[in-house]
Write an enzyme that holds these catalytic residues in place. Sequence first.
Site, PDB file in Angstrom:
ATOM      1  N   GLU A 126       0.844  -1.198   0.000  1.00 18.86           N
ATOM      2  CA  GLU A 126       0.000   0.000   0.000  1.00 18.86           C
ATOM      3  C   GLU A 126       0.876   1.243   0.000  1.00 18.86           C
ATOM      4  O   GLU A 126       1.937   1.265   0.633  1.00 18.86           O
ATOM      5  CB  GLU A 126      -0.907  -0.018   1.232  1.00 18.86           C
ATOM      6  CG  GLU A 126      -2.029   0.995   1.209  1.00 18.86           C
ATOM      7  CD  GLU A 126      -3.082   0.696   2.275  1.00 18.86           C
ATOM      8  OE1 GLU A 126      -3.594  -0.449   2.302  1.00 18.86           O
ATOM      9  OE2 GLU A 126      -3.360   1.593   3.089  1.00 18.86           O
ATOM     10  N   ASP A 128       0.079   5.301   0.610  1.00 15.67           N
ATOM     11  CA  ASP A 128      -1.040   6.114   1.099  1.00 15.67           C
ATOM     12  C   ASP A 128      -0.767   7.607   1.081  1.00 15.67           C
ATOM     13  O   ASP A 128       0.315   8.058   1.477  1.00 15.67           O
ATOM     14  CB  ASP A 128      -1.349   5.778   2.569  1.00 15.67           C
ATOM     15  CG  ASP A 128      -1.874   4.371   2.759  1.00 15.67           C
ATOM     16  OD1 ASP A 128      -2.422   3.807   1.807  1.00 15.67           O
ATOM     17  OD2 ASP A 128      -1.717   3.845   3.875  1.00 15.67           O
ATOM     18  N   GLU A 130      -3.162  10.344   3.070  1.00 18.32           N
ATOM     19  CA  GLU A 130      -4.342  10.471   3.921  1.00 18.32           C
ATOM     20  C   GLU A 130      -4.384  11.863   4.529  1.00 18.32           C
ATOM     21  O   GLU A 130      -3.397  12.324   5.107  1.00 18.32           O
ATOM     22  CB  GLU A 130      -4.315   9.412   5.028  1.00 18.32           C
ATOM     23  CG  GLU A 130      -4.358   7.989   4.496  1.00 18.32           C
ATOM     24  CD  GLU A 130      -4.156   6.963   5.598  1.00 18.32           C
ATOM     25  OE1 GLU A 130      -5.094   6.209   5.897  1.00 18.32           O
ATOM     26  OE2 GLU A 130      -3.042   6.917   6.162  1.00 18.32           O
ATOM     27  N   THR A 144       1.581  10.403   4.899  1.00 16.85           N
ATOM     28  CA  THR A 144       2.020   9.535   3.815  1.00 16.85           C
ATOM     29  C   THR A 144       2.511   8.245   4.449  1.00 16.85           C
ATOM     30  O   THR A 144       3.044   8.244   5.556  1.00 16.85           O
ATOM     31  CB  THR A 144       3.140  10.181   2.997  1.00 16.85           C
ATOM     32  OG1 THR A 144       4.301  10.356   3.824  1.00 16.85           O
ATOM     33  CG2 THR A 144       2.704  11.539   2.455  1.00 16.85           C
ATOM     34  N   ASN A 145       2.322   7.134   3.727  1.00 18.51           N
ATOM     35  CA  ASN A 145       2.678   5.851   4.321  1.00 18.51           C
ATOM     36  C   ASN A 145       3.010   4.852   3.220  1.00 18.51           C
ATOM     37  O   ASN A 145       2.495   4.964   2.101  1.00 18.51           O
ATOM     38  CB  ASN A 145       1.531   5.315   5.179  1.00 18.51           C
ATOM     39  CG  ASN A 145       2.006   4.389   6.298  1.00 18.51           C
ATOM     40  OD1 ASN A 145       3.149   3.949   6.318  1.00 18.51           O
ATOM     41  ND2 ASN A 145       1.113   4.092   7.222  1.00 18.51           N
ATOM     42  N   ASP A 153      -0.844 -11.201  10.319  1.00 18.14           N
ATOM     43  CA  ASP A 153      -0.582 -11.721  11.664  1.00 18.14           C
ATOM     44  C   ASP A 153      -0.341 -10.619  12.684  1.00 18.14           C
ATOM     45  O   ASP A 153       0.462 -10.765  13.618  1.00 18.14           O
ATOM     46  CB  ASP A 153       0.620 -12.680  11.652  1.00 18.14           C
ATOM     47  CG  ASP A 153       0.401 -13.868  10.719  1.00 18.14           C
ATOM     48  OD1 ASP A 153      -0.739 -14.356  10.659  1.00 18.14           O
ATOM     49  OD2 ASP A 153       1.362 -14.276  10.052  1.00 18.14           O
ATOM     50  N   GLY A 154      -0.999  -9.487  12.505  1.00 21.20           N
ATOM     51  CA  GLY A 154      -0.904  -8.396  13.458  1.00 21.20           C
ATOM     52  C   GLY A 154       0.358  -7.569  13.351  1.00 21.20           C
ATOM     53  O   GLY A 154       0.577  -6.666  14.145  1.00 21.20           O
ATOM     54  N   ILE A 157       3.696  -2.858   9.856  1.00 26.28           N
ATOM     55  CA  ILE A 157       5.000  -2.276   9.540  1.00 26.28           C
ATOM     56  C   ILE A 157       4.759  -1.081   8.621  1.00 26.28           C
ATOM     57  O   ILE A 157       4.988  -1.124   7.413  1.00 26.28           O
ATOM     58  CB  ILE A 157       5.944  -3.309   8.878  1.00 26.28           C
ATOM     59  CG1 ILE A 157       5.961  -4.624   9.670  1.00 26.28           C
ATOM     60  CG2 ILE A 157       7.349  -2.745   8.752  1.00 26.28           C
ATOM     61  CD1 ILE A 157       6.456  -4.476  11.093  1.00 26.28           C
ATOM     62  N   GLY A 158       4.235  -0.008   9.205  1.00 22.03           N
ATOM     63  CA  GLY A 158       3.994   1.202   8.444  1.00 22.03           C
ATOM     64  C   GLY A 158       5.225   2.081   8.420  1.00 22.03           C
ATOM     65  O   GLY A 158       6.098   1.983   9.298  1.00 22.03           O
ATOM     66  N   GLU A 160       5.386   5.806   8.150  1.00 24.85           N
ATOM     67  CA  GLU A 160       4.667   7.062   8.092  1.00 24.85           C
ATOM     68  C   GLU A 160       5.603   8.270   8.073  1.00 24.85           C
ATOM     69  O   GLU A 160       6.620   8.291   8.752  1.00 24.85           O
ATOM     70  CB  GLU A 160       3.719   7.203   9.292  1.00 24.85           C
ATOM     71  CG  GLU A 160       2.665   6.117   9.417  1.00 24.85           C
ATOM     72  CD  GLU A 160       3.109   4.958  10.297  1.00 24.85           C
ATOM     73  OE1 GLU A 160       4.332   4.831  10.548  1.00 24.85           O
ATOM     74  OE2 GLU A 160       2.243   4.171  10.728  1.00 24.85           O
ATOM     75  N   TRP A 223      -7.503   6.428  15.596  1.00 22.50           N
ATOM     76  CA  TRP A 223      -6.107   6.857  15.545  1.00 22.50           C
ATOM     77  C   TRP A 223      -5.862   8.182  14.830  1.00 22.50           C
ATOM     78  O   TRP A 223      -4.809   8.797  15.005  1.00 22.50           O
ATOM     79  CB  TRP A 223      -5.253   5.779  14.851  1.00 22.50           C
ATOM     80  CG  TRP A 223      -5.675   5.524  13.424  1.00 22.50           C
ATOM     81  CD1 TRP A 223      -6.612   4.638  12.992  1.00 22.50           C
ATOM     82  CD2 TRP A 223      -5.193   6.184  12.248  1.00 22.50           C
ATOM     83  NE1 TRP A 223      -6.740   4.689  11.631  1.00 22.50           N
ATOM     84  CE2 TRP A 223      -5.884   5.628  11.146  1.00 22.50           C
ATOM     85  CE3 TRP A 223      -4.253   7.188  12.021  1.00 22.50           C
ATOM     86  CZ2 TRP A 223      -5.659   6.047   9.829  1.00 22.50           C
ATOM     87  CZ3 TRP A 223      -4.027   7.608  10.711  1.00 22.50           C
ATOM     88  CH2 TRP A 223      -4.732   7.023   9.641  1.00 22.50           C
TER      89      TRP A 223
END
Length: 304
Positions: A126, A128, A130, A144-145, A153-154, A157-158, A160, A223
Amino acid sequence: MILEQKQAANNGRLVTTNNLLLLLLIVGGAGAQPSPGYYPSRRMRSMAFGEGYNNLWGAQHQTLSPDQKALTVWMDRSSGSGFKSKRSYRNGYFGASIKVPSGYTAGVNTAFYLSNNELYPGQHDEIDIELLGTVPGEPWTLQTNVYVHGTGDGRIIGREMRFHLWFDPTADFHHYAILWNPDQIVFLVDDVPVRRYPRGGALGTYPDRQMWVYGSIWDASDWATDGGRFKSDYRYQPFVSRYQDLKIAGCEADAPASCRPVPASPSGGLSAQQNAAMSWAQKRSMVYYYCQDYSRNHANYPEC
């Protein structure tokens, strides 16, 4: 003699001050947006919404302009709204002029992004842009990301990078764009590069798989505004965002190998003038950068 010396000193200070003010105006230090010297948005043609996109969800919260080139989307207590490109791409320039709602907009997320989540659920890529709503008197945040092989699996790893914009994004349309090619990802605001994410040497740190283009307005109360401290307040609904000047230029997923990626400038990479404009934007407006956040496990970010 003493009076003449004082006058000469004052005149010298006046000349120095005037020169300094002139220099500040030239380099943008007085608040003026610097010229990047290259304007990719002007080189890409605008398209009608139906030429490149379809509704994805919340159709009852979308309206098209009579010429089909401007889309209004809104969020209320019942729903938000989203749209998706008809085709997927392996690189390209993707842009839209966006105007976001004013007033109390905490929790509201107006997004324009690339993703392949429907092909790789839980392990998607992805890119981004936003626009994160706010409370009156506080600035909107541009986030931005970049996600690479996603959030399975949780593991979130963004990557940003956030900005407080140097203009009021509620007052008028501004052009936001993602340029993604095999060498780099560049995020642009009114053609000013605000962030460059280069391909690194480490595997799994750069998105290579085909992606679609999306736009949406949705409730990100958990968030979006001050880490979730301020939530969406539906006493102020509807929250209305507008998209126009939609642009897509790039290689579709099934394009022949001869399809050439969109460059960041005539020379390929960012020019010296574009890099200077990016430095201005980051020094003036950047408020968060993941590589400088040492509360995170930097083993997940070899590019830092």
